[in-house]
Motif scaffolding. Sequence first.
Motif, PDB file in Angstrom:
ATOM      1  N   ASP A  11     -14.699 -17.380   7.554  1.00 41.17           N
ATOM      2  CA  ASP A  11     -14.863 -16.556   8.754  1.00 41.17           C
ATOM      3  C   ASP A  11     -16.313 -16.288   9.143  1.00 41.17           C
ATOM      4  OD1 ASP A  11     -12.189 -16.426   9.171  1.00 41.17           O
ATOM      5  OD2 ASP A  11     -11.919 -14.455   8.252  1.00 41.17           O
ATOM      6  N   LYS A  42     -18.376 -19.101  12.369  1.00 42.13           N
ATOM      7  CA  LYS A  42     -17.519 -19.371  13.519  1.00 42.13           C
ATOM      8  C   LYS A  42     -18.211 -20.206  14.587  1.00 42.13           C
ATOM      9  CE  LYS A  42     -14.562 -15.366  13.035  1.00 42.13           C
ATOM     10  NZ  LYS A  42     -14.027 -14.167  13.668  1.00 42.13           N
ATOM     11  N   THR A  43     -19.497 -20.410  14.462  1.00 37.90           N
ATOM     12  CA  THR A  43     -20.228 -21.201  15.452  1.00 37.90           C
ATOM     13  C   THR A  43     -21.005 -22.302  14.741  1.00 37.90           C
ATOM     14  OG1 THR A  43     -22.146 -19.730  15.338  1.00 37.90           O
ATOM     15  CG2 THR A  43     -20.492 -19.238  17.015  1.00 37.90           C
ATOM     16  N   GLY A  99     -18.599 -24.213  12.152  1.00 35.45           N
ATOM     17  CA  GLY A  99     -17.484 -23.659  12.910  1.00 35.45           C
ATOM     18  C   GLY A  99     -16.311 -24.615  13.004  1.00 35.45           C
ATOM     19  N   TRP A 113     -13.862 -23.511  10.477  1.00 37.88           N
ATOM     20  CA  TRP A 113     -13.125 -22.328  10.930  1.00 37.88           C
ATOM     21  C   TRP A 113     -12.025 -22.745  11.913  1.00 37.88           C
ATOM     22  CZ3 TRP A 113     -12.760 -19.959  15.820  1.00 37.88           C
ATOM     23  CH2 TRP A 113     -12.140 -18.717  15.812  1.00 37.88           C
ATOM     24  N   LYS A 114     -12.356 -23.657  12.816  1.00 38.65           N
ATOM     25  CA  LYS A 114     -11.368 -24.141  13.778  1.00 38.65           C
ATOM     26  C   LYS A 114     -10.254 -24.900  13.082  1.00 38.65           C
ATOM     27  CE  LYS A 114     -14.620 -24.325  17.560  1.00 38.65           C
ATOM     28  NZ  LYS A 114     -15.408 -25.133  18.475  1.00 38.65           N
ATOM     29  N   ARG A 120      -7.910 -22.387  11.626  1.00 40.41           N
ATOM     30  CA  ARG A 120      -7.069 -21.773  12.664  1.00 40.41           C
ATOM     31  C   ARG A 120      -5.952 -22.716  13.090  1.00 40.41           C
ATOM     32  NH1 ARG A 120      -6.916 -16.667  13.109  1.00 40.41           N
ATOM     33  NH2 ARG A 120      -6.501 -16.787  15.307  1.00 40.41           N
TER      34      ARG A 120
END
Length: 70
Positions: free
Chosen positions: A32, A35-36, A40, A43-44, A47
């Motif tokens: 987490d 996220k960028t 990132g 993180w994606k 998700r």
Amino acid sequence: SALFNFQSLMLVVLLTICTCTYLRAQAPALIDRNKTGVMGLFWKAARIGERLSPYVSIACLVMAFQLIMY
């Protein structure tokens, strides 16, 4: 090289999604906080694994049977 073979590319993508989802379940702060940027993407992937888990698991099963057949 996994980039030139579609089956290998799909295997790498599925393993990345499954690994990121597992890591996020075990240590959420690890995934987490990034996220960028380039990190990132992990993180994606986590998700995607969380939200589309039935489809990802079906894709993993299909890939497993396909690898067994070859």
